[in-house]
Scaffold this motif. Structure first.
Motif, PDB file in Angstrom:
ATOM      1  N   PRO A 138      -1.957  17.709   5.579  1.00  0.00           N
ATOM      2  CA  PRO A 138      -2.604  16.706   4.868  1.00  0.00           C
ATOM      3  C   PRO A 138      -1.771  15.805   3.860  1.00  0.00           C
ATOM      4  O   PRO A 138      -2.476  14.723   3.532  1.00  0.00           O
ATOM      5  CB  PRO A 138      -3.746  17.335   4.384  1.00  0.00           C
ATOM      6  CG  PRO A 138      -3.129  19.012   4.507  1.00  0.00           C
ATOM      7  CD  PRO A 138      -2.469  18.968   5.531  1.00  0.00           C
ATOM      8  N   VAL A 139      -1.162  16.448   3.196  1.00  0.00           N
ATOM      9  CA  VAL A 139      -0.312  15.757   2.227  1.00  0.00           C
ATOM     10  C   VAL A 139       0.488  14.748   2.948  1.00  0.00           C
ATOM     11  O   VAL A 139       0.474  13.480   2.203  1.00  0.00           O
ATOM     12  CB  VAL A 139       0.734  16.626   1.446  1.00  0.00           C
ATOM     13  CG1 VAL A 139       1.558  15.779   0.317  1.00  0.00           C
ATOM     14  CG2 VAL A 139      -0.146  17.581   0.814  1.00  0.00           C
ATOM     15  N   ARG A 140       1.105  14.697   4.068  1.00  0.00           N
ATOM     16  CA  ARG A 140       1.660  13.673   4.665  1.00  0.00           C
ATOM     17  C   ARG A 140       0.972  12.585   5.006  1.00  0.00           C
ATOM     18  O   ARG A 140       1.010  11.331   5.042  1.00  0.00           O
ATOM     19  CB  ARG A 140       2.817  14.245   5.705  1.00  0.00           C
ATOM     20  CG  ARG A 140       3.807  15.016   5.201  1.00  0.00           C
ATOM     21  CD  ARG A 140       4.946  15.563   6.212  1.00  0.00           C
ATOM     22  NE  ARG A 140       5.530  13.916   6.901  1.00  0.00           N
ATOM     23  CZ  ARG A 140       6.491  14.080   7.360  1.00  0.00           C
ATOM     24  NH1 ARG A 140       7.198  15.436   7.929  1.00  0.00           N
ATOM     25  NH2 ARG A 140       7.170  13.278   7.680  1.00  0.00           N
ATOM     26  N   VAL A 141      -0.197  12.901   5.565  1.00  0.00           N
ATOM     27  CA  VAL A 141      -1.486  12.223   6.181  1.00  0.00           C
ATOM     28  C   VAL A 141      -1.675  11.251   5.054  1.00  0.00           C
ATOM     29  O   VAL A 141      -1.911   9.875   5.098  1.00  0.00           O
ATOM     30  CB  VAL A 141      -2.574  12.675   6.571  1.00  0.00           C
ATOM     31  CG1 VAL A 141      -3.605  12.002   7.072  1.00  0.00           C
ATOM     32  CG2 VAL A 141      -2.058  13.583   8.036  1.00  0.00           C
ATOM     33  N   ALA A 142      -1.799  11.748   3.870  1.00  0.00           N
ATOM     34  CA  ALA A 142      -2.501  11.116   2.606  1.00  0.00           C
ATOM     35  C   ALA A 142      -1.142   9.995   2.227  1.00  0.00           C
ATOM     36  O   ALA A 142      -1.481   8.874   1.949  1.00  0.00           O
ATOM     37  CB  ALA A 142      -2.579  11.918   1.752  1.00  0.00           C
ATOM     38  N   ARG A 143       0.006  10.377   2.388  1.00  0.00           N
ATOM     39  CA  ARG A 143       1.291   9.467   2.031  1.00  0.00           C
ATOM     40  C   ARG A 143       1.262   8.375   3.038  1.00  0.00           C
ATOM     41  O   ARG A 143       1.366   7.409   2.973  1.00  0.00           O
ATOM     42  CB  ARG A 143       2.265  10.143   2.172  1.00  0.00           C
ATOM     43  CG  ARG A 143       2.705  11.117   0.815  1.00  0.00           C
ATOM     44  CD  ARG A 143       3.811  11.916   1.105  1.00  0.00           C
ATOM     45  NE  ARG A 143       4.314  12.969   0.168  1.00  0.00           N
ATOM     46  CZ  ARG A 143       5.013  14.161   0.418  1.00  0.00           C
ATOM     47  NH1 ARG A 143       5.702  14.205   1.414  1.00  0.00           N
ATOM     48  NH2 ARG A 143       5.317  14.823  -0.621  1.00  0.00           N
ATOM     49  N   ALA A 144       0.786   8.639   4.264  1.00  0.00           N
ATOM     50  CA  ALA A 144       0.939   7.656   5.219  1.00  0.00           C
ATOM     51  C   ALA A 144      -0.060   6.616   5.120  1.00  0.00           C
ATOM     52  O   ALA A 144       0.037   5.343   5.286  1.00  0.00           O
ATOM     53  CB  ALA A 144       0.620   8.126   6.921  1.00  0.00           C
ATOM     54  N   ILE A 145      -1.341   7.060   4.451  1.00  0.00           N
ATOM     55  CA  ILE A 145      -2.374   6.135   4.388  1.00  0.00           C
ATOM     56  C   ILE A 145      -1.993   5.106   3.102  1.00  0.00           C
ATOM     57  O   ILE A 145      -2.154   4.092   3.128  1.00  0.00           O
ATOM     58  CB  ILE A 145      -3.705   6.843   3.810  1.00  0.00           C
ATOM     59  CG1 ILE A 145      -4.406   7.383   5.113  1.00  0.00           C
ATOM     60  CG2 ILE A 145      -4.770   6.046   3.124  1.00  0.00           C
ATOM     61  CD1 ILE A 145      -5.431   8.488   4.932  1.00  0.00           C
ATOM     62  N   GLY A 146      -1.189   5.960   2.140  1.00  0.00           N
ATOM     63  CA  GLY A 146      -0.637   5.063   1.105  1.00  0.00           C
ATOM     64  C   GLY A 146       0.187   4.030   1.367  1.00  0.00           C
ATOM     65  O   GLY A 146       0.282   2.781   0.715  1.00  0.00           O
ATOM     66  N   ALA A 147       1.129   4.418   2.336  1.00  0.00           N
ATOM     67  CA  ALA A 147       2.010   3.471   2.821  1.00  0.00           C
ATOM     68  C   ALA A 147       1.541   2.215   3.443  1.00  0.00           C
ATOM     69  O   ALA A 147       1.839   1.287   3.381  1.00  0.00           O
ATOM     70  CB  ALA A 147       3.143   4.306   4.069  1.00  0.00           C
ATOM     71  N   SER A 148       0.582   2.527   4.521  1.00  0.00           N
ATOM     72  CA  SER A 148      -0.279   1.489   4.879  1.00  0.00           C
ATOM     73  C   SER A 148      -0.905   0.624   3.830  1.00  0.00           C
ATOM     74  O   SER A 148      -0.816  -0.612   3.983  1.00  0.00           O
ATOM     75  CB  SER A 148      -1.466   1.892   5.888  1.00  0.00           C
ATOM     76  OG  SER A 148      -0.639   2.654   7.054  1.00  0.00           O
ATOM     77  N   ALA A 149      -1.536   1.044   2.853  1.00  0.00           N
ATOM     78  CA  ALA A 149      -2.069   0.450   1.924  1.00  0.00           C
ATOM     79  C   ALA A 149      -0.767  -0.624   1.121  1.00  0.00           C
ATOM     80  O   ALA A 149      -1.286  -1.713   0.844  1.00  0.00           O
ATOM     81  CB  ALA A 149      -2.455   1.333   0.931  1.00  0.00           C
ATOM     82  N   ALA A 150       0.248   0.109   0.999  1.00  0.00           N
ATOM     83  CA  ALA A 150       1.437  -0.555   0.347  1.00  0.00           C
ATOM     84  C   ALA A 150       1.801  -1.863   1.064  1.00  0.00           C
ATOM     85  O   ALA A 150       1.990  -3.072   0.634  1.00  0.00           O
ATOM     86  CB  ALA A 150       2.705   0.193   0.045  1.00  0.00           C
ATOM     87  N   VAL A 151       1.773  -1.682   2.358  1.00  0.00           N
ATOM     88  CA  VAL A 151       1.953  -2.923   3.383  1.00  0.00           C
ATOM     89  C   VAL A 151       1.035  -3.940   3.295  1.00  0.00           C
ATOM     90  O   VAL A 151       0.968  -5.327   3.222  1.00  0.00           O
ATOM     91  CB  VAL A 151       2.004  -2.513   4.797  1.00  0.00           C
ATOM     92  CG1 VAL A 151       2.152  -3.650   5.761  1.00  0.00           C
ATOM     93  CG2 VAL A 151       3.236  -1.440   5.012  1.00  0.00           C
ATOM     94  N   LEU A 152      -0.358  -3.629   3.235  1.00  0.00           N
ATOM     95  CA  LEU A 152      -1.367  -4.580   3.159  1.00  0.00           C
ATOM     96  C   LEU A 152      -1.497  -5.412   1.969  1.00  0.00           C
ATOM     97  O   LEU A 152      -1.939  -6.431   1.783  1.00  0.00           O
ATOM     98  CB  LEU A 152      -2.570  -3.609   3.448  1.00  0.00           C
ATOM     99  CG  LEU A 152      -2.879  -3.280   4.758  1.00  0.00           C
ATOM    100  CD1 LEU A 152      -4.219  -2.410   4.956  1.00  0.00           C
ATOM    101  CD2 LEU A 152      -3.089  -4.447   5.831  1.00  0.00           C
ATOM    102  N   GLU A 153      -1.183  -4.480   0.666  1.00  0.00           N
ATOM    103  CA  GLU A 153      -1.022  -5.286  -0.547  1.00  0.00           C
ATOM    104  C   GLU A 153      -0.143  -6.390  -0.508  1.00  0.00           C
ATOM    105  O   GLU A 153      -0.615  -7.497  -1.570  1.00  0.00           O
ATOM    106  CB  GLU A 153      -0.832  -4.353  -1.672  1.00  0.00           C
ATOM    107  CG  GLU A 153      -1.749  -3.330  -1.983  1.00  0.00           C
ATOM    108  CD  GLU A 153      -1.652  -2.387  -3.009  1.00  0.00           C
ATOM    109  OE1 GLU A 153      -0.482  -2.384  -3.770  1.00  0.00           O
ATOM    110  OE2 GLU A 153      -2.385  -1.221  -3.061  1.00  0.00           O
ATOM    111  N   GLY A 154       0.796  -6.409   0.237  1.00  0.00           N
ATOM    112  CA  GLY A 154       1.665  -7.741   0.340  1.00  0.00           C
ATOM    113  C   GLY A 154       1.287  -8.547   1.366  1.00  0.00           C
ATOM    114  O   GLY A 154       2.015  -9.420   1.783  1.00  0.00           O
ATOM    115  N   ALA A 155       0.220  -8.394   1.989  1.00  0.00           N
ATOM    116  CA  ALA A 155      -0.100  -9.249   3.310  1.00  0.00           C
ATOM    117  C   ALA A 155      -1.496  -9.718   3.274  1.00  0.00           C
ATOM    118  O   ALA A 155      -2.215  -9.679   4.000  1.00  0.00           O
ATOM    119  CB  ALA A 155      -0.085  -8.295   4.570  1.00  0.00           C
TER     120      ALA A 155
END
Length: 771
Positions: free
Chosen positions: A393-410
């Motif tokens: 679950p911790v890595r899943v949460a990190r992956a969601i954060g990584a996707s969010a970071a991509v979108l913040e610049g898109a």
């Protein structure tokens, strides 16, 4: 030979007897020359393939020996099919393969091409269910190896073939990506051992083998049809299907000429065939077929005629359904003897050399078999289930954060939707609109994400859930498939195996059942039978459940979830409203990426476009879309429920446990009960698999009175699992269940008589308080 049955001793004695009278040429032949005029099989390669054939044969004999004293647990062998060694030789070692259970010589040949592998020990460990077996770890006897690019399959009826089509699609898609942008890295899957499409050479082809009786099975028909359908549309798939035709399906003979007629009639598939008992002929046909697929990037089918020796498995008495003449005729075509005769006639080996090699390989197999007998077996339920469905679950949460970071610049790319604004700026969204926005964000932020299914692209889905996605992201990322659920899910399994993040859609829950084995037998077992070396991440969207107005009946209102709840490791999510759908779908996508999770995202049709909760125009069922910066704080982990306190501030009287349409019904009922001074808390399960057991127990204990509102059927419904969880936990309060009637859902207003109603919930709560 005994006239009634072929035994290991018969095969052993006949091999020596057949070689005894052979006379080699007076002078040896150059091993680099063909073994036969016009053939591409050289003497040196033929000797290597013969070694693999010998190994496969002796492994079969060892399986019977081990079973004779209850130390071996699998006797379906490859005897008579050793010609498939030629198929492996005609391929590249890096070509992914999904093998029929009689493709033992293929496995041995491929192992000989990759240094550091030991096919004898690998297979023998599988036969004795050793925990040290390198692919399944003693969970089953399969042909599989990450190093050999052999993907394990336990299929007996071709259910691996739709996956093979999907893997060919993934390899084609990856090659197209490389050609379009000069190269691309696959997304981080979270496991270095996972095989992705980017691991395969751009010219790689997928090979999948199957038996002749399999051509009659629905899954094989689906795969053959889908491969041809893609080709007919001009979408090339690098796929080689190999039919190992021994003329039998256990005890049922394939009608003469039926198998080639079926295979040759399939549009879009180029057909090749050869005598699989003739090593040179099999190699030449396999080389021609493989070269065609590799060069043209189009699907082909190769039929090799073979024989089956020693019956279907150890317990099979062929005499019950075959004549002695038929058994003897197959023995006369023994491919091991035929290969030995070919080598002697070609002048690259003498009979004495081959007999000595036969005995030496047999001795080596027996020695290793005795060694693996002492190896440990799986010793606990925890050990057995460890690779089934890993949860990080911790890595899943990190992956969601990584996707969010991509979108913040898109931001500009995100705003290209039909309304020209970001979804978080659009005000309250419906369930359907939220799912659409999450999918759009995933197609931007998740590399390899693809959305496909019936009507999802041009039309935008029957209910408009995928509307506009194809226009925004193109037909390579969002596309319509043929109308076959087995093919849709199989395509997703292969795409996931190839490193993509597939999001297929099955149009209605009732349509899933004819393809359920793709989830149960194929998807959920991949990590289990490969100890995580292979995975098929999947987020399968399904529109379902009841209460649909104006378009009903049992196919479009289906409340049967028992089959999904029964599949080990499967994640089943049921969002009731927009504000939960977004976080839950993002969790499923991240879990697929990180853990290879197989997720079913079940979307209540009746709630797709619902806006109001208590009264018309209140808009309380709409939900704000979370901006990416808030995704991690709004994250919903797998297996966590949501609790709604009582509308009047009191929630101490009754706990209502529900999900899906039941959430809205229960909240409406709770508001009416509050006017009577009754305080109800409503627990939305959200996750049907795994159930949020800790939340169930905590919220039930808080009131001591539980009403389970289950829109699925009373028999096999979700409520059974909730009540069982309470009993297992020692719950001492009172509990009652309201569930749908054990019936299919009829058309029109009659549906109200079998589905759970708001009035039933009111009566259920009152009856609990009256006790």
């Amino acid at each position: 030979m005994l006239s009634r049955v072929t035994t290991p001793q018969d095969l052993d004695e006949r091999f020596h007897a057949e070689l005894a009278p052979l006379t080699p040429p007076e002078s040896p032949t150059d091993p680099d020359e063909p073994v036969r005029a016009g053939s591409g099989l050289t003497g040196a390669l033929a000797r290597d393939l013969f070694r693999a054939q010998l190994t496969s044969r002796h492994l079969d004999l060892a399986a019977r020996w081990l079973r004779s004293f209850d130390e071996g647990f699998y006797t379906i062998g490859s005897a008579g099919h050793e010609g498939n060694a030629a198929v492996a030789a005609a391929l590249n070692p890096g070509d992914p393969a999904l093998l029929h259970y009689r493709s033992g010589a293929f496995y041995c040949t491929r192992a000989g091409q990759v240094p550091g592998t030991d096919p004898m020990r690998d297979v023998l460990r599988g036969l004795v269910a050793s925990a040290n077996e390198p692919i399944a770890g003693g969970r089953h006897k399969v042909f599989g190896s990450a190093d050999l690019r052999i993907i394990p399959t336990t299929s007996t009826v071709g259910s691996h073939l739709p996956r093979a089509v999907g893997l060919a699609y993934a390899i084609r898609a990856h090659a197209r990506l490389i050609n379009s942008d000069g190269g691309a890295e696959a997304a981080d899957g979270g496991d270095d051992r996972e095989r992705r499409a980017s691991d395969y050479a751009p010219d790689a082809i997928v090979v999948a083998s199957f038996g002749d009786a399999t051509v009659n099975h629905a899954t094989a028909t689906a795969a053959l049809n889908t491969a041809g359908w893609f080709d007919h549309r001009g979408e090339k798939l690098p796929l080689l299907l190999v039919c190992e035709d021994n003329g039998l399906g256990i005890s049922v003979a394939s009608p003469e000429g039926w198998v080639p007629a079926v295979l040759q009639s399939r549009p879009g598939l180029t057909y090749f065939e050869a005598d699989g008992c003739d090593l040179a002929a099999a190699y030449d046909a396999a080389a021609e077929a493989a070269a065609f697929v590799r060069t043209e990037r189009r699907p082909a089918v190769l039929r090799l005629t073979m024989v089956r020796l020693m019956g279907h498995a150890g317990a099979d008495a062929e005499v019950a359904y075959r004549t002695p003449a038929q058994i003897a005729a197959d023995l006369g075509r023994d491919p091991l003897v035929a290969s030995a005769k070919l080598l002697v006639a070609a002048g690259v080996a003498t009979p004495d050399e081959l007999r000595a090699q036969y005995d030496q390989v047999g001795w080596e197999v027996r020695r290793i078999a005795e060694e693996v007998l002492a190896e440990p077996k799986l010793a606990s339920a925890a050990e057995i289930t460890a690779p089934l469905a890993p949860r990080r679950p911790v890595r899943v949460a990190r992956a969601i954060g990584a996707s969010a970071a991509v979108l913040e610049g898109a931001g500009e790319e995100r705003a290209r939707g039909s309304v020209g604004k970001l979804p978080e700026q659009a005000g309250g969204l419906t369930l359907a609109q939220t799912i659409n926005s999450v999918l759009a964000d995933a197609l931007i932020s998740v590399e390899g994400a693809v959305v496909f299914g019936e009507d999802v692209a041009v039309k935008g889905g029957v209910y408009g859930v995928t509307k506009g996605l194809r226009d925004r992201f193109g037909a390579a990322r969002v596309f319509d498939t043929l109308l076959d659920e087995t093919s849709i899910i199989g395509l997703g399994l292969g795409a996931g195996l190839g490193g993509m993040v597939p999001v297929p859609e099955v149009q209605y829950l009732a349509y899933l059942h004819n393809a359920l084995d793709q989830l149960r037998g194929e998807a959920a077992t991949m990590q289990f039978f490969s100890v995580g070396a292979f995975r098929n991440p999947l987020v399968l969207r399904i529109a379902g459940l009841g209460y649909q107005q104006g378009f009903g009946g049992h196919f479009h209102n289906d409340n049967a979830l028992a089959a999904l709840r029964d599949i080990p490791g499967l994640v089943v999510a049921v969002p009731a409203r927009a504000e939960d759908a977004g976080p839950m779908l993002r969790t499923c996508l991240a879990a697929a990426q990180v853990d290879g999770s197989v997720c079913v995202f079940l979307e209540p049709i009746a709630l797709y476009h619902t806006k109001d909760l208590y009264e018309d125009g209140d808009g309380l069922w709409l939900g704000e879309y979370d901006p990416p910066a808030e995704w991690t704080t709004r994250h919903v982990p797998i297996g966590r429920a949501r609790v709604y306190p009582g509308p009047a501030g009191s929630s101490d009287d009754v706990t209502i446990i529900t999900f899906g349409n039941g959430v809205r019904l229960s909240l409406r009922a709770a508001a009416r009960l509050a006017d009577e001074g009754i305080g109800c808390r409503v627990l939305d399960l959200r996750w049907i698999g795994p159930l949020p057991v800790a939340d169930i127990i905590r919220e039930s204990a808080a009131t001591g009175r539980v009403l389970v509102v289950d829109e699925t059927r009373r028999s096999g419904g979700v409520g059974e699992g909730v009540l069982a969880a309470l009993v297992d936990a020692g719950y001492v309060g009172v509990a009652r269940r309201i569930a749908a009637v054990d019936s299919f859902i009829p058309l029109g207003p009659a549906a109200r008589h079998v589905l759970v109603s708001e009035e039933q919930i009111l009566q259920g709560v009152r009856s609990l308080l009256a006790r």
